[in-house]
Design an enzyme around this catalytic site. Structure first.
Site, short mmCIF file in Angstrom:
data_model
loop_
_atom_site.label_atom_id
_atom_site.label_comp_id
_atom_site.label_asym_id
_atom_site.label_seq_id
_atom_site.Cartn_x
_atom_site.Cartn_y
_atom_site.Cartn_z
N PHE A 11 -33.80 10.91 -76.53
CA PHE A 11 -32.72 9.93 -76.49
C PHE A 11 -32.92 8.91 -75.35
O PHE A 11 -33.16 7.72 -75.58
CB PHE A 11 -31.40 10.70 -76.36
CG PHE A 11 -30.19 9.87 -76.05
CD1 PHE A 11 -29.88 8.74 -76.79
CD2 PHE A 11 -29.34 10.23 -75.02
CE1 PHE A 11 -28.75 7.98 -76.51
CE2 PHE A 11 -28.21 9.50 -74.73
CZ PHE A 11 -27.92 8.36 -75.46
N TYR A 138 -28.24 25.19 -66.06
CA TYR A 138 -28.83 23.85 -66.21
C TYR A 138 -28.68 23.05 -64.90
O TYR A 138 -29.65 22.48 -64.40
CB TYR A 138 -28.13 23.13 -67.37
CG TYR A 138 -28.49 21.67 -67.51
CD1 TYR A 138 -29.69 21.28 -68.10
CD2 TYR A 138 -27.62 20.67 -67.06
CE1 TYR A 138 -30.02 19.93 -68.22
CE2 TYR A 138 -27.94 19.32 -67.18
CZ TYR A 138 -29.14 18.96 -67.77
OH TYR A 138 -29.46 17.64 -67.88
N1 LIG Z 1 -28.12 12.71 -71.95
C1 LIG Z 1 -27.43 12.87 -70.83
O1 LIG Z 1 -26.21 12.64 -70.80
C2 LIG Z 1 -28.13 13.30 -69.57
C3 LIG Z 1 -27.37 13.38 -68.39
C4 LIG Z 1 -28.01 13.79 -67.22
C5 LIG Z 1 -29.38 14.07 -67.21
N2 LIG Z 1 -30.09 14.01 -68.38
C6 LIG Z 1 -31.53 14.32 -68.33
O2 LIG Z 1 -32.25 13.24 -68.90
C7 LIG Z 1 -33.44 13.73 -69.52
C8 LIG Z 1 -33.52 13.24 -70.96
O3 LIG Z 1 -32.39 13.75 -71.67
P1 LIG Z 1 -32.04 13.29 -73.17
O4 LIG Z 1 -30.56 13.25 -73.26
O5 LIG Z 1 -32.83 12.10 -73.54
O6 LIG Z 1 -32.51 14.58 -74.00
P2 LIG Z 1 -33.51 14.70 -75.25
O7 LIG Z 1 -33.47 16.14 -75.67
O8 LIG Z 1 -33.22 13.68 -76.26
O9 LIG Z 1 -34.92 14.39 -74.56
C9 LIG Z 1 -35.72 15.38 -73.96
C10 LIG Z 1 -37.11 15.23 -74.54
O10 LIG Z 1 -38.00 16.16 -73.90
C11 LIG Z 1 -38.85 16.70 -74.89
N3 LIG Z 1 -39.33 18.00 -74.37
C12 LIG Z 1 -38.58 19.09 -74.09
N4 LIG Z 1 -39.37 20.08 -73.63
C13 LIG Z 1 -40.63 19.57 -73.58
C14 LIG Z 1 -41.89 20.11 -73.17
N5 LIG Z 1 -42.01 21.38 -72.73
N6 LIG Z 1 -42.99 19.33 -73.26
C15 LIG Z 1 -42.87 18.05 -73.72
N7 LIG Z 1 -41.71 17.49 -74.12
C16 LIG Z 1 -40.60 18.25 -74.04
C17 LIG Z 1 -37.98 16.82 -76.13
O11 LIG Z 1 -38.74 16.88 -77.35
C18 LIG Z 1 -37.15 15.55 -76.04
O12 LIG Z 1 -37.77 14.47 -76.71
C19 LIG Z 1 -33.39 15.26 -69.39
O13 LIG Z 1 -34.16 15.63 -68.26
C20 LIG Z 1 -31.92 15.54 -69.14
O14 LIG Z 1 -31.74 16.75 -68.43
C21 LIG Z 1 -29.50 13.63 -69.55
#
Ligand SMILES: NC(=O)c1ccc[n+]([C@@H]2O[C@H](COP(=O)([O-])OP(=O)(O)OC[C@H]3O[C@@H](n4cnc5c(N)ncnc54)[C@H](O)[C@@H]3O)[C@@H](O)[C@H]2O)c1
Length: 313
Positions: A11, A138
């Site tokens: 995302f 988390y």
């Molecule tokens: N969405 C939010 O509101 C939010 C808030 C705070 C922090 N975050 C952080 O932002 C980052 C992105 O979050 P997001 O919402 O886009 O989530 P998301 O799940 O859409 O993206 C995470 C991506 O990492 C990939 N992934 C997971 N494990 C993997 C691995 N071992 N090797 C390679 N790829 C791997 C997944 O396929 C996915 O595409 C994360 O670190 C999350 O903790 C998100």
């Protein structure tokens, strides 16, 4: 710049990649597609691989990034209770793995996706110096990963920044992801289903647009700063009822709202001050919640191009 983005098919990753490409950066995406589904745009090299794999290390060494944006993670807070080992491995050990790769590459800027969850249930508008108190595996993992950044950064002179994102919303979150109230409400309105609210809807969250987050990631890569932790947030709390109201207006529909009094409400109020990011990075949110939700509604039907194959990086 040459920038590698782990989790770049996810995302926030997909929006970040678009921002970097539009700004003229050369991008490599590494994503194992465990949750991601967005095909990177044409000029981007990408590799379907686990960040722990040898292939990922080889491709990173060939690409020689000047910066890494590390987004790959398990992002479901509830799942971190159900399977804490998985969260620990991907979110903490995975960050350490990337730090070690950056150390071997030499002088690679490391931008880490941290989270508001490190603060726990802290009321008021939270600043970065306030003591963290994570209340989930988390959040604890994100805090631990930040600590590794501090330690590895000073010991091995790796320039780094950690960005604590608030609640990120916007288009192109995977439909199968059950969380994210903005996206869930938009989909339910589209499917003419009632909006289900735990409690009375007065719980508030700090919502930040994914476009603003992508710009913060870009600025963090291009900055000369190091060793700083910054909130990426709007600074204000908006209630779940407000989200419902904005989406009702955007959609011009009148969905039924169902309250579940005994439901899990979570933190009552959450807001993070964005002042430090403004002062140090020159970043501040450009999207109001109303504008962002209108944009989300107009794109609720537009799915991004899905990943269909594996390209060598
Ligand atoms: N969405 C939010 O509101 C939010 C808030 C705070 C922090 N975050 C952080 O932002 C980052 C992105 O979050 P997001 O919402 O886009 O989530 P998301 O799940 O859409 O993206 C995470 C991506 O990492 C990939 N992934 C997971 N494990 C993997 C691995 N071992 N090797 C390679 N790829 C791997 C997944 O396929 C996915 O595409 C994360 O670190 C999350 O903790 C998100």
């Amino acid at each position: 710049m040459r920038i590698a983005v782990t989790g770049g098919a996810g995302f926030i990753g997909s929006h970040t990649v678009n921002h970097l490409v539009n700004a003229g950066d050369e991008v490599l995406v590494i994503d194992d597609l465990s949750a991601g589904h967005v095909r990177p745009p044409a000029p981007v090299r990408w590799l379907k691989a686990d960040i722990f794999s040898e292939q990922a290390a080889e491709v990173l060494h060939r690409f020689k990034p000047q910066a890494v944006i590390h987004l790959a993670a398990r992002v479901d807070v509830e799942a971190s209770w159900e399977c804490p080992q998985d969260d620990l491995r991907v979110n903490v050990e995975g960050t350490l793995r990337l730090l070690e790769l950056c150390r071997s590459l030499g002088q690679v800027r490391f931008v880490f996706a941290s989270s508001a969850s490190v603060y726990g249930a802290n009321p008021g508008v939270v600043r970065e110096h306030e003591p963290p108190a994570p209340c989930s595996p988390y959040g604890l993992g994100k805090l631990t990963a930040e600590r590794y950044l501090e330690l590895w950064g000073s010991r091995w002179e790796i320039p780094w920044l950690a960005l604590r994102y608030a609640n990120v919303y916007g288009p192109y979150r995977k439909d199968s992801y059950p969380k994210g109230v903005c996206r869930v409400f938009a989909r339910r309105i589209q499917n003419r289903l009632p909006l289900v609210i735990n409690g009375d809807g007065s719980q508030s969250r700090d919502f930040v647009s994914v476009y603003d987050v992508a710009r913060a990631n870009y600025l963090a890569c291009h900055s000369k700063l190091s060793g700083e932790i910054m909130n990426i947030s709007s600074g204000c709390g908006h209630t779940i009822l407000e989200v419902a109201e904005h989406l009702k207006l955007a959609s011009a529909r009148q969905p039924e709202i169902v309250f579940i009094p005994e439901g899990e409400v979570g933190v009552a109020k959450s807001a993070l001050s964005p002042d430090k990011a403004k002062a140090l990075l020159g970043w501040e949110p450009e999207w109001s919640l109303q504008e962002g939700l209108f944009d989300l509604w107009t794109k609720v039907d537009h799915e991004p191009l899905a990943v269909s194959g594996v390209c060598a990086g």
